[in-house]
Design a protein around this motif. Structure first.
Motif, PDB file in Angstrom:
ATOM      1  N   LEU A  15       1.106  -1.132   0.315  1.00 35.98           N
ATOM      2  CA  LEU A  15      -0.445  -0.298   0.215  1.00 35.98           C
ATOM      3  C   LEU A  15       0.830   1.373  -0.081  1.00 35.98           C
ATOM      4  CD1 LEU A  15      -3.446  -1.297   2.621  1.00 35.98           C
ATOM      5  CD2 LEU A  15      -3.302  -0.762   0.101  1.00 35.98           C
ATOM      6  N   PRO A  16       0.245   2.029  -0.452  1.00 36.44           N
ATOM      7  CA  PRO A  16       0.776   3.588  -0.900  1.00 36.44           C
ATOM      8  C   PRO A  16       1.399   4.410   0.929  1.00 36.44           C
ATOM      9  CG  PRO A  16      -0.664   3.716  -2.050  1.00 36.44           C
ATOM     10  CD  PRO A  16      -0.589   2.499  -1.209  1.00 36.44           C
ATOM     11  N   PRO A  17       2.219   4.673   1.616  1.00 36.14           N
ATOM     12  CA  PRO A  17       2.964   5.265   2.854  1.00 36.14           C
ATOM     13  C   PRO A  17       1.539   6.603   2.723  1.00 36.14           C
ATOM     14  CG  PRO A  17       4.313   5.902   1.227  1.00 36.14           C
ATOM     15  CD  PRO A  17       3.700   5.390   0.529  1.00 36.14           C
ATOM     16  N   ASP A  18       1.767   6.515   4.328  1.00 37.11           N
ATOM     17  CA  ASP A  18       0.385   7.460   4.842  1.00 37.11           C
ATOM     18  C   ASP A  18       1.481   9.010   4.749  1.00 37.11           C
ATOM     19  OD1 ASP A  18      -0.892   9.667   6.094  1.00 37.11           O
ATOM     20  OD2 ASP A  18      -1.410   7.892   8.095  1.00 37.11           O
ATOM     21  N   PRO A  19       0.585   9.937   3.668  1.00 36.55           N
ATOM     22  CA  PRO A  19       1.802  11.142   3.902  1.00 36.55           C
ATOM     23  C   PRO A  19       1.668  12.064   4.771  1.00 36.55           C
ATOM     24  CG  PRO A  19      -0.270  11.196   2.674  1.00 36.55           C
ATOM     25  CD  PRO A  19      -0.023   9.979   3.017  1.00 36.55           C
ATOM     26  N   ARG A  20       1.772  11.628   6.175  1.00 40.31           N
ATOM     27  CA  ARG A  20       1.428  12.495   6.578  1.00 40.31           C
ATOM     28  C   ARG A  20       2.175  11.895   7.998  1.00 40.31           C
ATOM     29  NH1 ARG A  20      -3.287  16.318   8.880  1.00 40.31           N
ATOM     30  NH2 ARG A  20      -1.560  17.029   9.944  1.00 40.31           N
ATOM     31  N   GLY A  21       2.994  11.108   8.154  1.00 39.19           N
ATOM     32  CA  GLY A  21       3.868   9.770   8.516  1.00 39.19           C
ATOM     33  C   GLY A  21       3.231  10.340   9.585  1.00 39.19           C
ATOM     34  N   GLY A  22       3.866  10.268  11.011  1.00 42.69           N
ATOM     35  CA  GLY A  22       3.602   9.912  12.495  1.00 42.69           C
ATOM     36  C   GLY A  22       3.741   8.101  13.118  1.00 42.69           C
ATOM     37  N   ALA A  23       3.781   8.732  14.227  1.00 44.00           N
ATOM     38  CA  ALA A  23       3.957   7.050  14.945  1.00 44.00           C
ATOM     39  C   ALA A  23       2.722   6.276  14.460  1.00 44.00           C
ATOM     40  CB  ALA A  23       3.717   7.138  16.663  1.00 44.00           C
ATOM     41  N   VAL A  24       1.327   6.215  14.242  1.00 40.25           N
ATOM     42  CA  VAL A  24       0.680   5.241  13.624  1.00 40.25           C
ATOM     43  C   VAL A  24       0.047   6.074  12.154  1.00 40.25           C
ATOM     44  CG1 VAL A  24      -2.124   4.191  13.512  1.00 40.25           C
ATOM     45  CG2 VAL A  24      -0.068   4.653  16.135  1.00 40.25           C
ATOM     46  N   ALA A  25       0.801   5.174  11.377  1.00 47.49           N
ATOM     47  CA  ALA A  25      -0.009   5.385   9.650  1.00 47.49           C
ATOM     48  C   ALA A  25      -0.901   4.878   9.279  1.00 47.49           C
ATOM     49  CB  ALA A  25       0.850   5.213   8.693  1.00 47.49           C
ATOM     50  N   VAL A  26      -2.010   5.962   9.119  1.00 47.07           N
ATOM     51  CA  VAL A  26      -3.633   5.785   7.962  1.00 47.07           C
ATOM     52  C   VAL A  26      -2.899   4.950   6.633  1.00 47.07           C
ATOM     53  CG1 VAL A  26      -5.721   6.372   7.564  1.00 47.07           C
ATOM     54  CG2 VAL A  26      -4.022   7.330   9.746  1.00 47.07           C
ATOM     55  N   ARG A  27      -3.085   4.254   6.261  1.00 48.89           N
ATOM     56  CA  ARG A  27      -2.507   3.465   5.199  1.00 48.89           C
ATOM     57  C   ARG A  27      -3.156   3.458   3.903  1.00 48.89           C
ATOM     58  NH1 ARG A  27       2.191   0.792   5.531  1.00 48.89           N
ATOM     59  NH2 ARG A  27       1.947   0.686   3.531  1.00 48.89           N
ATOM     60  N   ALA A  28      -4.704   3.164   4.590  1.00 52.98           N
ATOM     61  CA  ALA A  28      -5.846   3.332   3.681  1.00 52.98           C
ATOM     62  C   ALA A  28      -7.237   3.531   4.351  1.00 52.98           C
ATOM     63  CB  ALA A  28      -5.770   1.678   2.674  1.00 52.98           C
ATOM     64  N   GLY A  29      -8.144   3.251   3.392  1.00 50.94           N
ATOM     65  CA  GLY A  29      -9.692   3.461   4.528  1.00 50.94           C
ATOM     66  C   GLY A  29     -10.814   3.838   3.025  1.00 50.94           C
ATOM     67  N   ARG A  30     -12.055   3.343   3.392  1.00 54.38           N
ATOM     68  CA  ARG A  30     -12.906   3.165   2.369  1.00 54.38           C
ATOM     69  C   ARG A  30     -14.084   3.377   2.896  1.00 54.38           C
ATOM     70  NH1 ARG A  30     -14.505  -2.232  -0.808  1.00 54.38           N
ATOM     71  NH2 ARG A  30     -14.307  -2.800   1.235  1.00 54.38           N
TER      72      ARG A  30
END
Length: 229
Positions: free
Chosen positions: A119-134
């Protein structure tokens, strides 16, 4: 010269002399008598008393009942052995199925890990990455599926809160936002969160801001804006 002749008296009423019993027969009879007396003494004095007819009948009935009980217990024991063999066979089957299920789960985890890595990386980074959502808007509801990841190889799962802030237009066409109730999450290397939340009547959602915090109103661990489709 001839010897002197001695006259013999003749008794015409002469009688035969009676002879006694032979000695061997007397001894034999005496031995038999002693043997019989010994057997009677042993039976009467040393052996248990002989049972009467009623006692013999009761003893035979008790023996038959005991033998029937023995046969019943033997049948129950054989049946118990049969059940035990069946349970052992079932246990082996379940163990084999469990081993196969564990292998399938491990393979599924490996497949999920490979998909998450693609999956594409979370552009904002952070300790927890939101990798995908629907997100799918229904009649007054919002269904969501969110995939969260973190770098936690060999570490403990991270407990936190997921807050969804939904932006859109209300029934009058005015842009506004709705904050949905927080959802508790526990994130290892990856964690999928899915559910459905109610929206105000007439509200048309357009985008969702996913916010991950360590506690309600706590430090921000990750955030990402995703569109509703």
């Amino acid at each position: 010269m001839l010897g002197e002749f001695k006259p013999v008296e003749f008794d015409r009423y002469g009688r035969r002399r009676r002879r006694g019993l032979p000695r061997w027969l007397v001894l034999l009879l005496l031995g038999l008598a002693v043997g019989v007396a010994g057997v009677i003494y042993v039976q009467e004095q040393l052996l248990p008393p002989r049972l009467s007819y009623d006692a013999s009948t009761r003893l035979r009935q008790a023996y038959e009942q005991a033998d029937a009980e023995r046969q019943r217990l033997a049948a129950e024991l054989a049946e118990a052995h049969g059940r035990l063999d069946a349970l052992q066979a079932e246990r082996k089957t379940l163990a084999d199925q469990l081993a196969a299920s564990r292998q399938s789960v491990e393979q599924l985890r490996a497949d999920v890990a490979a998909l998450v890595a693609a999956l594409p990386p979370d552009p904002r980074g952070g300790a927890v990455a939101v990798r995908a959502g629907r997100f799918r808007a229904g009649s007054g509801t919002l269904a969501y599926e969110v995939l969260l990841t973190r770098d936690a190889a060999g570490g403990r799962a991270l407990a936190g809160q997921m807050q969804l802030v939904v932006a859109g237009r209300n029934d009058r066409g005015v842009e506004t936002s709705v904050t949905l109730p927080p959802v508790a999450v526990s994130i290892g290397t990856h964690h999928s969160v899915s559910g459905e939340a109610a929206l105000p009547a007439g509200f048309a959602p357009q985008q969702v801001t996913v916010r991950i915090t360590d506690a309600p109103g706590g430090s921000l661990l990750g955030s990402r804006v995703l569109y509703v489709r």
